[in-house]
Design a protein around this motif. Structure first.
Motif, mmCIF file in Angstrom:
data_model
loop_
_atom_site.group_PDB
_atom_site.id
_atom_site.type_symbol
_atom_site.label_atom_id
_atom_site.label_comp_id
_atom_site.label_asym_id
_atom_site.label_seq_id
_atom_site.Cartn_x
_atom_site.Cartn_y
_atom_site.Cartn_z
ATOM 1 N N ASN A 113 0.849 -1.175 0.000
ATOM 2 C CA ASN A 113 0.000 0.000 0.000
ATOM 3 C C ASN A 113 0.901 1.246 0.000
ATOM 4 O O ASN A 113 1.857 1.320 0.777
ATOM 5 C CB ASN A 113 -0.869 -0.079 1.268
ATOM 6 N N PHE A 114 0.612 2.218 -0.840
ATOM 7 C CA PHE A 114 1.440 3.410 -0.975
ATOM 8 C C PHE A 114 1.608 4.146 0.350
ATOM 9 O O PHE A 114 2.704 4.570 0.709
ATOM 10 C CB PHE A 114 0.852 4.360 -2.030
ATOM 11 N N ILE A 115 0.527 4.263 1.112
ATOM 12 C CA ILE A 115 0.576 4.988 2.385
ATOM 13 C C ILE A 115 1.551 4.311 3.348
ATOM 14 O O ILE A 115 2.359 4.972 3.999
ATOM 15 C CB ILE A 115 -0.828 5.112 3.013
ATOM 16 N N PHE A 116 1.506 2.977 3.439
ATOM 17 C CA PHE A 116 2.438 2.262 4.325
ATOM 18 C C PHE A 116 3.871 2.362 3.826
ATOM 19 O O PHE A 116 4.805 2.430 4.623
ATOM 20 C CB PHE A 116 2.034 0.794 4.488
ATOM 21 N N LYS A 117 4.056 2.359 2.508
ATOM 22 C CA LYS A 117 5.406 2.517 1.960
ATOM 23 C C LYS A 117 5.995 3.865 2.373
ATOM 24 O O LYS A 117 7.145 3.951 2.796
ATOM 25 C CB LYS A 117 5.393 2.385 0.433
ATOM 26 N N VAL A 118 5.206 4.913 2.273
ATOM 27 C CA VAL A 118 5.659 6.251 2.660
ATOM 28 C C VAL A 118 5.910 6.296 4.166
ATOM 29 O O VAL A 118 6.938 6.794 4.621
ATOM 30 C CB VAL A 118 4.634 7.329 2.228
ATOM 31 N N TYR A 119 4.971 5.768 4.944
ATOM 32 C CA TYR A 119 5.091 5.768 6.403
ATOM 33 C C TYR A 119 6.361 5.025 6.839
ATOM 34 O O TYR A 119 7.102 5.498 7.702
ATOM 35 C CB TYR A 119 3.849 5.132 7.023
ATOM 36 N N SER A 120 6.611 3.862 6.225
ATOM 37 C CA SER A 120 7.795 3.085 6.609
ATOM 38 C C SER A 120 9.083 3.797 6.216
ATOM 39 O O SER A 120 10.102 3.663 6.887
ATOM 40 C CB SER A 120 7.750 1.693 5.984
ATOM 41 N N PHE A 121 9.033 4.580 5.150
ATOM 42 C CA PHE A 121 10.204 5.346 4.724
ATOM 43 C C PHE A 121 10.459 6.518 5.672
ATOM 44 O O PHE A 121 11.588 6.782 6.059
ATOM 45 C CB PHE A 121 10.005 5.862 3.293
ATOM 46 N N LEU A 122 9.389 7.209 6.061
ATOM 47 C CA LEU A 122 9.520 8.392 6.919
ATOM 48 C C LEU A 122 9.735 8.037 8.395
ATOM 49 O O LEU A 122 10.410 8.767 9.115
ATOM 50 C CB LEU A 122 8.287 9.285 6.786
ATOM 51 N N MET A 123 9.142 6.925 8.846
ATOM 52 C CA MET A 123 9.211 6.561 10.270
ATOM 53 C C MET A 123 9.518 5.068 10.447
ATOM 54 O O MET A 123 8.729 4.335 11.048
ATOM 55 C CB MET A 123 7.892 6.907 10.948
ATOM 56 N N PRO A 124 10.664 4.602 9.945
ATOM 57 C CA PRO A 124 10.963 3.168 10.046
ATOM 58 C C PRO A 124 11.101 2.686 11.488
ATOM 59 O O PRO A 124 10.827 1.531 11.796
ATOM 60 C CB PRO A 124 12.283 3.025 9.286
ATOM 61 N N GLY A 125 11.495 3.551 12.375
ATOM 62 C CA GLY A 125 11.679 3.163 13.772
ATOM 63 C C GLY A 125 10.390 2.829 14.495
ATOM 64 O O GLY A 125 10.412 2.137 15.517
ATOM 65 N N SER A 126 9.252 3.283 13.981
ATOM 66 C CA SER A 126 7.987 3.034 14.671
ATOM 67 C C SER A 126 7.635 1.543 14.671
ATOM 68 O O SER A 126 7.066 1.044 15.642
ATOM 69 C CB SER A 126 6.861 3.864 14.068
ATOM 70 N N PHE A 127 7.960 0.826 13.600
ATOM 71 C CA PHE A 127 7.688 -0.606 13.545
ATOM 72 C C PHE A 127 8.559 -1.340 14.569
ATOM 73 O O PHE A 127 8.093 -2.202 15.307
ATOM 74 C CB PHE A 127 7.935 -1.160 12.138
ATOM 75 N N LYS A 128 9.838 -0.982 14.592
ATOM 76 C CA LYS A 128 10.784 -1.594 15.532
ATOM 77 C C LYS A 128 10.374 -1.300 16.975
ATOM 78 O O LYS A 128 10.408 -2.181 17.841
ATOM 79 C CB LYS A 128 12.182 -1.049 15.238
ATOM 80 N N LYS A 129 9.959 -0.070 17.233
ATOM 81 C CA LYS A 129 9.540 0.334 18.573
ATOM 82 C C LYS A 129 8.325 -0.477 19.025
ATOM 83 O O LYS A 129 8.285 -0.958 20.167
ATOM 84 C CB LYS A 129 9.217 1.834 18.587
#
Length: 149
Positions: A113-129
């Motif tokens: 999904n484009f939105i998740f791709k952008v989100y993961s690019f801008l805030m990759p640390g949020s998934f790890k957190k």
């Protein structure tokens, strides 16, 4: 996106594996967990598929869990699929000593999904957190009996 996290749990590997493998315990360490609906196979066993439902704020999030490999007390691998996200999760448990276990969590996220791709690019640390929060909650549940339910 790929990352690996580790946490030491002051419990023997058998106790860690038993609690991790318990469907009843999910609510105690996975924040927002509402229910598990079996779809195919025996719930909790290799090859099974289940629908997991989580509440995040006012939204319900549904994902499909497929158990890929189960070699407890040492390994538990699964995939999670939800709208726009595919997650491969590999969990390893190692004996540190008679009363301590290391949990190693390897995560890979693929975004459709484009939105998740952008989100993961801008805030990759949020998934790890978020992954580490689950790990700490599991540790606290086992060591202190603290439930997030």
């Amino acid at each position: 996106m790929k990352y690996t996290l580790e946490i030491a749990i002051q419990k023997p590997i058998e106790a860690v594996a038993e609690s991790f493998d318990s469907l009843e315990n999910l609510k105690h360490w996975q924040r927002g967990f509402q229910k598990l609906e079996p779809l195919s196979g025996t719930p909790g066993e290799e090859g099974s598929k289940s629908k997991l439902i989580f509440k995040t704020g006012k939204r319900d999030i549904e994902m499909i869990e497929t158990i890929v490999k189960k070699n407890m007390p040492h390994e538990f691998h699964c995939t999670y699929e939800t709208k726009g996200v595919y997650n491969i999760q590999e969990n390893y448990f190692e004996i540190l000593d008679a009363n301590a276990t290391k949990w190693i969590s390897k995560s890979e996220f693929r975004f459709t999904n484009f939105i998740f791709k952008v989100y993961s690019f801008l805030m990759p640390g949020s998934f790890k957190k978020q992954s580490y929060i689950f790990m700490k909650d599991f540790k606290n549940y086992l060591e202190k009996g603290t439930s997030v339910a």
